[in-house]
Design an enzyme around this catalytic site. Sequence first.
Site, PDB file in Angstrom:
ATOM      1  N   CYS A  18       0.837  -1.208   0.000  1.00  0.00           N
ATOM      2  CA  CYS A  18       0.000   0.000   0.000  1.00  0.00           C
ATOM      3  C   CYS A  18       0.868   1.254   0.000  1.00  0.00           C
ATOM      4  O   CYS A  18       1.651   1.486   0.939  1.00  0.00           O
ATOM      5  CB  CYS A  18      -0.922  -0.015   1.214  1.00  0.00           C
ATOM      6  N   CYS A  55     -23.645   1.814 -16.167  1.00  0.00           N
ATOM      7  CA  CYS A  55     -24.834   1.075 -15.734  1.00  0.00           C
ATOM      8  C   CYS A  55     -24.905  -0.280 -16.459  1.00  0.00           C
ATOM      9  O   CYS A  55     -24.923  -0.347 -17.690  1.00  0.00           O
ATOM     10  CB  CYS A  55     -26.083   1.908 -16.035  1.00  0.00           C
ATOM     11  N   CYS A  67     -28.417  -0.899 -18.318  1.00  0.00           N
ATOM     12  CA  CYS A  67     -28.902   0.146 -19.222  1.00  0.00           C
ATOM     13  C   CYS A  67     -28.999  -0.323 -20.669  1.00  0.00           C
ATOM     14  O   CYS A  67     -29.860   0.132 -21.427  1.00  0.00           O
ATOM     15  CB  CYS A  67     -27.991   1.383 -19.137  1.00  0.00           C
TER      16      CYS A  67
END
Length: 537
Positions: A108, A449, A452
């Site tokens: 990290c 989306c 969609c």
Amino acid sequence: MNNPKFSSRTLLLPAILLLLLAAAAVFSENEDADDLGDIAELIAIDDEQENGENSQSAAAHFESKESGKKSEVLSRAQRVVLELSTDSAKRAIEENEYVLVLGYAPWCGRSAELMPRFAEAANVLKGLGSRVLLAKIDGDRYSKAASSIEIKGFPTLLLFVNGTSRPYTGGFSSEEIVLWTRKKTGAPVIGISSVADANEFLKQHSTYAVGLFDRFEGPDYGEFVKAAAADNEVQFLETSSAEVAKVLYPVGTPTKPFFGLVKSEPEHYTSFDGHFSADEILHFLENNKFPLVTIMTELNSAKVYSSMNKLQVYVFAEDDDLQKFLKPLQEIAKKFKSQMMFVAVDIREENLAKPFLSLFGLEDSEDSLVVSFDYNSNSKYLLESDITSRNIEEFCTSLVQGTLKPYYKSQTIPDNKNASILTVVGKTFDELVLNNPANIVLEVHTPWCITCETTSKHVEKLAKHFKGLDNLVFARIDASANEHPKLQVEDYPTLLLYPANDKSNPIKLSTKSNLKDLAALINKILKTQDGATKDEL
């Protein structure tokens, strides 16, 4: 925000008493004094970088330091931080009153940035005689142990008080970690009793709040201490000596009781003239603790995001241009002090700039920009004229007066000639939807989306089926790139039918209905208009 909510960087500290005693044996009394001096230099450099005032001189300072000496200082500091494991983590927390734990992962990047600062803070706290144990745990290697003490991401900081965890809410420089830790473990105020102590404090600190009292008791003093404990960012000092107060706050002649804020900014000294209540003191600090113009960095970004000042003006430009803007901006900021916050952001720092600019659809812009956010009304504004001192000041005046029109992002106007389904953008929403005399079926979608695409295919089939009806128009809008005050949609995809006789009350059509049911519903609505319909599918 465009769903990167800036990761909550939380801090955790379990520590092992046995290892601490072993580590303490490594240090002699003289070594501790040397360490504190060196750490103080590192902290001062850290602060200089965060304030963004003299980044070049800070870099020069670093380069001029003997690399061996700096490595030795950090190495000593890191040995003060206890390394926890599966066996030791829970025991360390249960057996010690205060434990500050840093959960990290070797891979990290933010952990790598925070760990040296955490080590510096540990060394300073050790020198101050703090009872807090500072520890770290590799959450990747000891995942079960980390999870058991509520470490869920990296880096995470947590303070354990008698075994119970509390979230870390302070800053991420070494000095801020020290300050927050001392405040949350019983030392919210530092007493300064002599001029010598005051001068010694000033060698290492440039931002602080000072209170002058006859006696350290009574209602005013109680509210002062209450505010000191509640605040996470400013070191509070107390004194009963007017002579000491004059050293710490050399402007004017403070009279008891007195409270003032000192910071390393053009507005160096600010005195409090309100009623001595904790709420008023905290409100005073909130309005005055930031510089006239805050230069945003990775270190201070969390402070900026969490500021209680809900009207903020941002200037985005390349670093060289920001330096040119800085003095004029400071003069403007003086005129709007306590009304809004001014922030400067290097537009090349993508992690800092893009989350804001994407809200305007300007994330790829390389030009200087001035924008504003009003978090009270969730409105945003864009200076669309040239960036001059006069235009910025007029922009701010209109913000305060409430006469500035909010900004709504929009794609460029497309060519809809011969289109069976109109493409609507923010700039054409009024013309093509609200002011259009026909009934409008509007598909609201976004590129990300998942479902969609299915709805889009249904809309295309419906448009083909109802082709030839003058009283019905099909349209679609990309809600990720276009906005309008009358289009408030939270779920995607969404199908809205705007009746010709009542555009202010669109009818929501189910995106889960099949084509036959959708066509029947549209026909039913059309019958209430002028009777022109199509046969069922």
